[in-house]
Design an enzyme around this catalytic site. Structure first.
Site, PDB file in Angstrom:
ATOM      1  CD  GLU A 277      -3.111  -1.134  -0.193  1.00  0.00           C
ATOM      2  OE1 GLU A 277      -2.912   0.197  -0.734  1.00  0.00           O
ATOM      3  OE2 GLU A 277      -2.921  -2.606  -0.327  1.00  0.00           O
ATOM      4  CD1 TRP A 280      -1.452  -0.379  -4.188  1.00  0.00           C
ATOM      5  CD2 TRP A 280      -1.664   0.833  -5.527  1.00  0.00           C
ATOM      6  NE1 TRP A 280      -2.094  -1.163  -4.470  1.00  0.00           N
ATOM      7  CE2 TRP A 280      -2.015  -0.396  -5.676  1.00  0.00           C
ATOM      8  CE3 TRP A 280      -2.017   1.535  -6.985  1.00  0.00           C
ATOM      9  CZ2 TRP A 280      -2.448  -1.139  -7.249  1.00  0.00           C
ATOM     10  CZ3 TRP A 280      -2.637   1.697  -8.006  1.00  0.00           C
ATOM     11  CH2 TRP A 280      -2.840  -0.196  -7.848  1.00  0.00           C
ATOM     12  CD1 TRP A 308     -17.502  14.347 -18.932  1.00  0.00           C
ATOM     13  CD2 TRP A 308     -18.660  12.135 -17.536  1.00  0.00           C
ATOM     14  NE1 TRP A 308     -16.595  13.351 -18.597  1.00  0.00           N
ATOM     15  CE2 TRP A 308     -16.998  12.934 -17.996  1.00  0.00           C
ATOM     16  CE3 TRP A 308     -18.502  11.551 -16.274  1.00  0.00           C
ATOM     17  CZ2 TRP A 308     -16.148  11.786 -16.969  1.00  0.00           C
ATOM     18  CZ3 TRP A 308     -17.534  10.889 -16.295  1.00  0.00           C
ATOM     19  CH2 TRP A 308     -16.497  10.559 -16.597  1.00  0.00           C
ATOM     20  CG  ASN A 345      -8.843   2.287  -0.211  1.00  0.00           C
ATOM     21  OD1 ASN A 345      -8.020   3.113  -0.831  1.00  0.00           O
ATOM     22  ND2 ASN A 345      -8.230   0.677  -0.586  1.00  0.00           N
ATOM     23  CD1 TRP A 363     -12.782  11.363 -14.410  1.00  0.00           C
ATOM     24  CD2 TRP A 363     -11.268  12.780 -12.905  1.00  0.00           C
ATOM     25  NE1 TRP A 363     -11.605  11.919 -15.070  1.00  0.00           N
ATOM     26  CE2 TRP A 363     -10.743  12.325 -14.515  1.00  0.00           C
ATOM     27  CE3 TRP A 363     -10.519  12.865 -11.578  1.00  0.00           C
ATOM     28  CZ2 TRP A 363      -9.351  12.990 -14.400  1.00  0.00           C
ATOM     29  CZ3 TRP A 363      -9.115  13.117 -12.234  1.00  0.00           C
ATOM     30  CH2 TRP A 363      -8.761  13.248 -13.341  1.00  0.00           C
ATOM     31  CD1 TRP A 386     -10.776  11.307  -7.071  1.00  0.00           C
ATOM     32  CD2 TRP A 386     -12.437  10.722  -7.537  1.00  0.00           C
ATOM     33  NE1 TRP A 386     -11.504  11.594  -5.848  1.00  0.00           N
ATOM     34  CE2 TRP A 386     -12.329  11.082  -6.112  1.00  0.00           C
ATOM     35  CE3 TRP A 386     -13.390  10.211  -8.374  1.00  0.00           C
ATOM     36  CZ2 TRP A 386     -13.918  10.840  -5.786  1.00  0.00           C
ATOM     37  CZ3 TRP A 386     -14.728   9.937  -7.635  1.00  0.00           C
ATOM     38  CH2 TRP A 386     -14.910  10.246  -6.806  1.00  0.00           C
TER      39      TRP A 386
HETATM   40  C1  LIG Z   1     -10.623   7.793  -4.810  1.00  0.00           C
HETATM   41  C2  LIG Z   1      -9.976   7.462  -4.076  1.00  0.00           C
HETATM   42  C3  LIG Z   1      -9.218   8.919  -3.397  1.00  0.00           C
HETATM   43  C4  LIG Z   1      -8.034   8.569  -2.815  1.00  0.00           C
HETATM   44  N1  LIG Z   1      -7.585   9.955  -2.274  1.00  0.00           N
HETATM   45  C5  LIG Z   1      -6.818  10.155  -1.511  1.00  0.00           C
HETATM   46  C6  LIG Z   1      -5.690  10.529  -0.705  1.00  0.00           C
HETATM   47  O1  LIG Z   1      -6.487  12.116  -1.293  1.00  0.00           O
HETATM   48  N2  LIG Z   1      -4.832  11.070   0.043  1.00  0.00           N
HETATM   49  C7  LIG Z   1      -4.010   9.585   0.282  1.00  0.00           C
HETATM   50  O2  LIG Z   1      -3.678   9.771   0.816  1.00  0.00           O
HETATM   51  N3  LIG Z   1      -4.885   8.134   0.502  1.00  0.00           N
HETATM   52  C8  LIG Z   1      -5.759   8.354  -1.337  1.00  0.00           C
HETATM   53  N4  LIG Z   1      -6.866   7.568  -1.494  1.00  0.00           N
HETATM   54  C9  LIG Z   1      -6.088   5.800  -1.183  1.00  0.00           C
HETATM   55  C10 LIG Z   1      -6.736   5.359  -0.045  1.00  0.00           C
HETATM   56  O3  LIG Z   1      -7.448   5.780   0.304  1.00  0.00           O
HETATM   57  C11 LIG Z   1      -6.308   6.606   1.539  1.00  0.00           C
HETATM   58  O4  LIG Z   1      -4.625   6.211   1.308  1.00  0.00           O
HETATM   59  C12 LIG Z   1      -5.929   5.331   2.483  1.00  0.00           C
HETATM   60  O5  LIG Z   1      -7.807   5.163   2.847  1.00  0.00           O
HETATM   61  C13 LIG Z   1      -6.217   5.580   4.045  1.00  0.00           C
HETATM   62  O6  LIG Z   1      -5.796   5.009   5.108  1.00  0.00           O
HETATM   63  P1  LIG Z   1      -4.940   4.165   6.275  1.00  0.00           P
HETATM   64  O7  LIG Z   1      -3.724   5.257   6.245  1.00  0.00           O
HETATM   65  O8  LIG Z   1      -6.094   3.691   7.157  1.00  0.00           O
HETATM   66  O9  LIG Z   1      -4.309   3.675   4.826  1.00  0.00           O
HETATM   67  P2  LIG Z   1      -3.595   1.949   4.944  1.00  0.00           P
HETATM   68  O10 LIG Z   1      -4.560   0.790   4.129  1.00  0.00           O
HETATM   69  O11 LIG Z   1      -2.956   1.616   6.721  1.00  0.00           O
HETATM   70  O12 LIG Z   1      -2.414   1.987   4.254  1.00  0.00           O
HETATM   71  C14 LIG Z   1      -1.053   2.797   5.068  1.00  0.00           C
HETATM   72  C15 LIG Z   1      -0.690   4.000   3.992  1.00  0.00           C
HETATM   73  O13 LIG Z   1      -0.508   3.770   2.347  1.00  0.00           O
HETATM   74  C16 LIG Z   1      -1.008   4.655   1.128  1.00  0.00           C
HETATM   75  N5  LIG Z   1      -1.794   3.943   0.888  1.00  0.00           N
HETATM   76  C17 LIG Z   1      -2.951   3.130   0.709  1.00  0.00           C
HETATM   77  N6  LIG Z   1      -4.524   2.833   0.164  1.00  0.00           N
HETATM   78  C18 LIG Z   1      -3.422   3.006  -0.937  1.00  0.00           C
HETATM   79  C19 LIG Z   1      -3.524   3.488  -1.914  1.00  0.00           C
HETATM   80  N7  LIG Z   1      -4.764   2.961  -3.192  1.00  0.00           N
HETATM   81  N8  LIG Z   1      -3.248   4.641  -2.825  1.00  0.00           N
HETATM   82  C20 LIG Z   1      -2.326   5.594  -2.245  1.00  0.00           C
HETATM   83  N9  LIG Z   1      -1.679   5.699  -1.181  1.00  0.00           N
HETATM   84  C21 LIG Z   1      -2.006   4.690  -0.808  1.00  0.00           C
HETATM   85  C22 LIG Z   1      -1.324   5.535   2.384  1.00  0.00           C
HETATM   86  O14 LIG Z   1      -0.552   6.882   2.423  1.00  0.00           O
HETATM   87  C23 LIG Z   1      -1.532   4.523   4.002  1.00  0.00           C
HETATM   88  O15 LIG Z   1      -1.957   5.837   5.152  1.00  0.00           O
HETATM   89  C24 LIG Z   1      -7.954   7.613  -2.084  1.00  0.00           C
HETATM   90  C25 LIG Z   1      -8.695   6.485  -3.113  1.00  0.00           C
HETATM   91  C26 LIG Z   1      -9.444   6.227  -4.019  1.00  0.00           C
HETATM   92  C27 LIG Z   1      -9.772   4.863  -4.226  1.00  0.00           C
END
Ligand SMILES: Cc1cc2nc3c(=O)[nH]c(=O)nc-3n(C[C@H](O)[C@H](O)[C@H](O)COP(=O)(O)OP(=O)(O)OC[C@H]3O[C@@H](n4cnc5c(N)ncnc54)[C@H](O)[C@@H]3O)c2cc1C
Length: 478
Positions: A277, A280, A308, A345, A363, A386
Site C-alpha cells: 500500500e 501505491w 457525462w 479506502n 470524476w 479518481w
Molecule cells: C478515489 C480515491 C481517492 C483517494 N484519495 C487519497 C488521498 O487524497 N490521500 C491519500 O493518502 N490516499 C488517498 N486514497 C488512497 C487510500 O484510500 C488512502 O490512502 C487510505 O484509505 C488511507 O487510510 P490508511 O492510512 O488507514 O491506509 P492503510 O491501508 O493503512 O495504508 C497505509 C498507507 O498506504 C498509503 N496508501 C494506501 N492505499 C493507497 C492507495 N490506494 N493509493 C495511494 N496510497 C495508498 C497511504 O499513505 C496509507 O496511509 C484514495 C483512494 C481512492 C480510491
C-alpha cells in the site's frame, strides 16, 4: 556565528527530518520557519487539510520547544519572505526537503534563484518517499504506468536508510523578523465546522507515532484480511500523518520490518500487503511526475470526450456530496467523510464508482470534493485514485468493472454495522435489506420505522439501468 534557516513545508516533525538534521550539524544558530503560501500551491489546498495543518504546526512548535528551539511562522510570497528572513538573521544557507509535486518544484526553483541573488544557498534534500519518482525506469528505460511491475522492481531494490533520532537543535538566531502567531495564518474555518474533527485525530508527530504503534501492535497482523471492512479499524489511518510528513516514510518502513521479527511467519504476508500500500503511494507520485495535471487530465485521453450526464442545477452532485443518494453504503461513506475528514479506502472506491458510473458525473467533481474535505488529501494519491475508479488512469480498473454498491455492502459490511453507524435512518432494517432499503418488503420497512422518500430518499438512479447507460457511453468512446 553561522546561521541557517530550515524552511519547513511537508516535513512537520523533528525526528528523521533531513533538513533539521543537516542544519543542526552545519550551523550554530538555526531558525525553523514555516511560511504559509496559499497562492503558490496548485491546486489550492482544501479546508480540511488546512485545519490539519493548523494543529500540526501547533504540535510541531511544542516538539521544537522540547528540543530547545521554536517554530517561526510567516506568510506571503516564499521568495520574498525567505530572503527577508535570511537577511535579518544573517543566514547563509536555507535547508528544506523536496516535495514531489509540480507546484513545489516551481516554488523551489524560484526560491533558489531569489536566494542566490542575495548570496544565500538553498539546499533541497530528498524526503517523503521511498523512491525518486523522476528516476524509476523499467528495463526499456521508460517510466512505469502500472503498479504491479513498478512495485515488483522497486521493492526488490529498496533499502531505505535507518531513521535518525531527533537532533540537538541550536538556538534561534539573535535577530529574526517578528514571527506571526499561528491564528494569523487563518488556517481554521470562520464557521467552526471543524470542531467535530478533533475527537478523531491527533495531528502531529506524537499522534502519528501513536497510530503507528497501535497499528503494528494489533491490526497489522490481520491487515490483509481486515483492511477491506469499513466497520472495523483494520487499517493504520496514517495517511494524513504521512501527507504532512509528521512521520518519516523510512521510520514506518523500519518499524514494519521490526514488527516482522516479532510476528509469526504466518503474519508476514499481511505486512507485505501493507508495504505494498505504501507502494501505491510511491507509484502515485511516479505518475504525477509523468502527468503534472493528473488531478484534471485523464491519462486515457479518450475520456476527454466522455458523455457525462447533464446536471444543470448540480442536484445530483449535491446529493452525492451530502450523503443523500438513497444508496446506504454510498451515503455512509460520504457522511463519514463529512464527519471525520477521512473515508475508508474500500468505500472511497464505491462512492467514486457511484459518482462516475451510476450518476455519470465527471470524476473531477469527486476529486475536487475529496480535495476540500479529506484531512489526508494528497495530490498524487487522490488524483490517481479518481483516475483509477473512473477507468481512465494508467493502471485503472477497466471501465466496465462497475462497483455495485449493494453487493459491495453485502460483502464488506455484511452485518450492516458501518451503514447503521452513519445512516441511522435505515438502522432498524434487518441486515438482509440494509444495503437496499428500496427492495425491502413494505412490512419490513414499516417495522423498522422507515418511510422511504420521507426519512430517507429513494435511490437517485436505478443501479441496473444507470450501469447499462454508463457502459453504452463507454463503448461510444471506441
Ligand atoms: C478515489 C480515491 C481517492 C483517494 N484519495 C487519497 C488521498 O487524497 N490521500 C491519500 O493518502 N490516499 C488517498 N486514497 C488512497 C487510500 O484510500 C488512502 O490512502 C487510505 O484509505 C488511507 O487510510 P490508511 O492510512 O488507514 O491506509 P492503510 O491501508 O493503512 O495504508 C497505509 C498507507 O498506504 C498509503 N496508501 C494506501 N492505499 C493507497 C492507495 N490506494 N493509493 C495511494 N496510497 C495508498 C497511504 O499513505 C496509507 O496511509 C484514495 C483512494 C481512492 C480510491
Amino acid at each position: 556565528m553561522s546561521t541557517a534557516l530550515v524552511w519547513l513545508r511537508r516535513d512537520l516533525r523533528v525526528a528523521d527530518q533531513p533538513a533539521l538534521a543537516r542544519a543542526a550539524r552545519a550551523a550554530e544558530r538555526v531558525a525553523p520557519l514555516y511560511i504559509h503560501t496559499p497562492d503558490e500551491t496548485w491546486p489550492r489546498v482544501g479546508a480540511a487539510s488546512l485545519w490539519w495543518l493548523h494543529h500540526s504546526l501547533a504540535a510541531l512548535d511544542t516538539e521544537l520547544a522540547a528540543a530547545g528551539s521554536r517554530l517561526c511562522l510567516d506568510s506571503g510570497p516564499s521568495t520574498e519572505r525567505l530572503c527577508h528572513w535570511a537577511q535579518v538573521s544573517d543566514a547563509t544557507v536555507v535547508y528544506c526537503t523536496a516535495i514531489a509535486e509540480p507546484w513545489a518544484r516551481q516554488q523551489e526553483a524560484a526560491v533558489a534563484e531569489a536566494l542566490a541573488g542575495i548570496g544565500v544557498r538553498l539546499e533541497v534534500l530528498p524526503d517523503g518517499l521511498l523512491t525518486d519518482p523522476s528516476a524509476v525506469r523499467n528495463r526499456g528505460g521508460t517510466p512505469y504506468r502500472a503498479f504491479t511491475p513498478f512495485w515488483r522492481s522497486v521493492r526488490a531494490q529498496l533499502d531505505p536508510p535507518r531513521p535518525t533520532p531527533p537532533p540537538a537543535l541550536p538556538g534561534l538566531p539573535e535577530a529574526i523578523p517578528e514571527p506571526q502567531p499561528l491564528a494569523a495564518l487563518g488556517l481554521l474555518p470562520r464557521i467552526r465546522w471543524d470542531e467535530k474533527l478533533l475527537p478523531h485525530w491527533q495531528p502531529g508527530a506524537a499522534g502519528a507515532q501513536q497510530r503507528l504503534e497501535a497499528f503494528l501492535g494489533s491490526a497489522a497482523a490481520d491487515y490483509a484480511e481486515r483492511r477491506d471492512y469499513p466497520a472495523h479499524p483494520g487499517t493504520s489511518r496514517l495517511s494524513p500523518h504521512l501527507h504532512f510528513g509528521e512521520v518519516s516514510i523510512r521510520s514506518i518502513w523500519h518499524a514494519v520490518e521490526e514488527a516482522r521479527q516479532a510476528l509469526p511467519a504466518a503474519a508476514h504476508g499481511a505486512l507485505d500487503t501493507f508495504l505494498a500500500e505504501l507502494g501505491w503511494r510511491e507509484v502515485a507520485y511516479h505518475l504525477l511526475w509523468q502527468q503534472p495535471q493528473l488531478h484534471e487530465t485523464p491519462i486515457d485521453e479518450r475520456f476527454s470526450r466522455f458523455a457525462w450526464r447533464e446536471d444543470p442545477h448540480g442536484t445530483l452532485l449535491e446529493a452525492w456530496r451530502r450523503g443523500a443518494t438513497g444508496v446506504p453504503l454510498v451515503d455512509a461513506g460520504m457522511r463519514e467523510l463529512w464527519a471525520t475528514g477521512w473515508m475508508h479506502n474500500r468505500v472511497r472506491m464505491v462512492v467514486g464508482s457511484f459518482l462516475v458510473k451510476n450518476l455519470r458525473l465527471p470524476w473531477q467533481h469527486g476529486e475536487a470534493h475529496f480535495r476540500d474535505t479529506l484531512v489526508d488529501w494528497d495530490l498524487a494519491s487522490n488524483s490517481m485514485g479518481w483516475q483509477w475508479v473512473s477507468g481512465c488512469g494508467a493502471d485503472a480498473a477497466p471501465y466496465f468493472r462497475i462497483f455495485n454498491p449493494v453487493r459491495q455492502g453485502e460483502r464488506f459490511d455484511p452485518d450492516g454495522e458501518y451503514v447503521r453507524q452513519w445512516v441511522p435512518e435505515v438502522a432498524g432494517l434487518p441486515k438482509s435489506h440494509i444495503h437496499q432499503p428500496w427492495a425491502a418488503p413494505a412490512d419490513a420497512r414499516a417495522r423498522s420505522g422507515l418511510r422511504l422518500g420521507y426519512d430517507y430518499p429513494e435511490p437517485l438512479v436505478d443501479l441496473t439501468s444507470s450501469r447499462k447507460e454508463a457502459l453504452a457511453a463507454f463503448q461510444a468512446l471506441g
